[in-house]
Scaffold this motif. Structure first.
Motif, PDB file in Angstrom:
ATOM      1  N   ASP A 164       0.721  -1.277  -0.160  1.00  0.00           N
ATOM      2  CA  ASP A 164       0.050   0.062  -0.106  1.00  0.00           C
ATOM      3  C   ASP A 164       0.931   1.341  -0.108  1.00  0.00           C
ATOM      4  N   PRO A 165       0.635   2.138  -0.933  1.00  0.00           N
ATOM      5  CA  PRO A 165       1.604   3.168  -1.196  1.00  0.00           C
ATOM      6  C   PRO A 165       1.465   4.250   0.267  1.00  0.00           C
ATOM      7  N   ALA A 166       0.222   4.127   0.908  1.00  0.00           N
ATOM      8  CA  ALA A 166       0.094   4.963   2.000  1.00  0.00           C
ATOM      9  C   ALA A 166       1.119   4.598   3.156  1.00  0.00           C
ATOM     10  N   PHE A 167       1.213   3.293   3.393  1.00  0.00           N
ATOM     11  CA  PHE A 167       1.933   2.756   4.249  1.00  0.00           C
ATOM     12  C   PHE A 167       3.685   3.282   3.903  1.00  0.00           C
ATOM     13  N   LEU A 168       3.906   2.723   2.608  1.00  0.00           N
ATOM     14  CA  LEU A 168       5.595   3.267   2.377  1.00  0.00           C
ATOM     15  C   LEU A 168       5.636   4.945   2.333  1.00  0.00           C
ATOM     16  N   ASP A 169       4.615   5.770   2.473  1.00  0.00           N
ATOM     17  CA  ASP A 169       4.907   7.176   2.245  1.00  0.00           C
ATOM     18  C   ASP A 169       4.777   7.378   3.693  1.00  0.00           C
ATOM     19  N   ALA A 170       4.130   6.876   4.725  1.00  0.00           N
ATOM     20  CA  ALA A 170       4.110   7.245   6.105  1.00  0.00           C
ATOM     21  C   ALA A 170       5.530   6.816   6.717  1.00  0.00           C
TER      22      ALA A 170
END
Length: 293
Positions: A50-56
């Protein structure tokens, strides 16, 4: 004047390649800071995170994801044996000139991350495990629903709700839809999915009585290595049931166990910012300790 170049968000991070020992390894990275190398789940490719996880995570780490050899966009011979997957992560670190790093793994990738830690303990600062199992014999088996859905040629949203989330929870089902949409939003430079004949053959190749055979003595090593270990699991983990970790609470002397309510096999996709914050705090505050055997 110095211009600081910002790393791309995960959804736009380009796929790059390194050559190591006669094979090409595909990887992406975003963020800066302590390197964090993440190992993938069963059937996972670069676009399974999930890109949201990687971005966080990228707010505090240099986040590095990759395709295992022979899968996705990587070349070479494919294997789901933990030692082979671990070698991919180590070879990638070598190719990028990274001497010291934190390593994490989700599901099958958690097995790889544990082996990485045992293979190069002097290089691993922290071990982060999400929805995975300890080495060796465990008391609680996977639920039948796992293989019923995991082996389908294509997994739709309904399958993902069962495989990675808590289908009994309306909020978890909503989180599944949101995560699915974020992952699907990347339209170019995607890693191809793994064909059924490939993942079925890889499963057969690693078939053993134990889910994670402990031929290398990994369980005893991790119990006493002093490297901080964080396990993050949902309270309804159908693949690698969370109670298998409970018996290790006072045996693995640097083990931190976080059980998240109303979550399943992919808590980092259901609550990406929260799980990333747990990992950031863990790496920031927990240091390697000398532990008596």
């Amino acid at each position: 004047m110095t211009i600081e170049l910002l790393a791309p968000a995960a959804a736009e991070a380009p796929t790059r390649f390194v050559e190591r020992h006669g094979r090409r390894i595909a990887y992406r990275e975003t963020g800066s800071g302590t390197p964090l190398i993440l190992c993938l789940r069963f059937r996972g490719v670069l676009d399974s995170w999930d890109p949201a996880f990687l971005d966080a995570l990228a707010a505090e780490f240099r986040v590095i994801t990759f395709d295992y050899s022979g899968l996705g966009q990587s070349g070479g011979a494919a294997s789901y044996r933990a030692e082979v997957m671990a070698r991919d992560a180590i070879d990638l670190a070598d190719a990028l000139g990274i001497e010291s790093f934190a390593v994490g793994g989700w599901s099958l990738g958690g097995m790889a991350a544990q082996v990485v830690t045992a293979m190069v303990p002097e290089r691993v600062t922290h071990l982060v495990l999400i929805g995975t199992t300890p080495p060796g014999r465990v008391e609680h088996p996977s639920e039948a629903a796992f293989l019923e859905h995991a082996l389908k040629p294509v997994n739709d949203l309904a399958d993902e709700e069962i495989l990675f989330f808590e289908p009994a929870s309306a909020s978890s089902r909503a989180a599944a839809a949101a995560s699915n949409a974020r992952i699907a939003a990347r339209s170019a430079d995607r890693s191809p999915p793994i064909a059924p004949e490939t993942y079925l053959a890889l499963l057969q190749d690693r078939h053993a009585e134990d889910l994670f055979p402990d031929a290398g003595g990994y369980r005893d090593f991790l119990a006493n290595c002093g490297i901080p270990i964080l396990v993050i699991a949902g309270d309804h983990e159908i693949v690698f049931p969370t109670p298998n970790w409970f018996a290790l609470n006072r045996v693995w002397k640097s083990l931190h166990l976080m059980v998240l309510p109303q979550m399943g096999h992919g808590p980092q996709h259901q609550a990406p910012e929260f799980v990333a914050d747990l990992i950031k705090s863990f790496v920031r505050t927990r240091q390697r300790a000398d532990v008596a055997a």
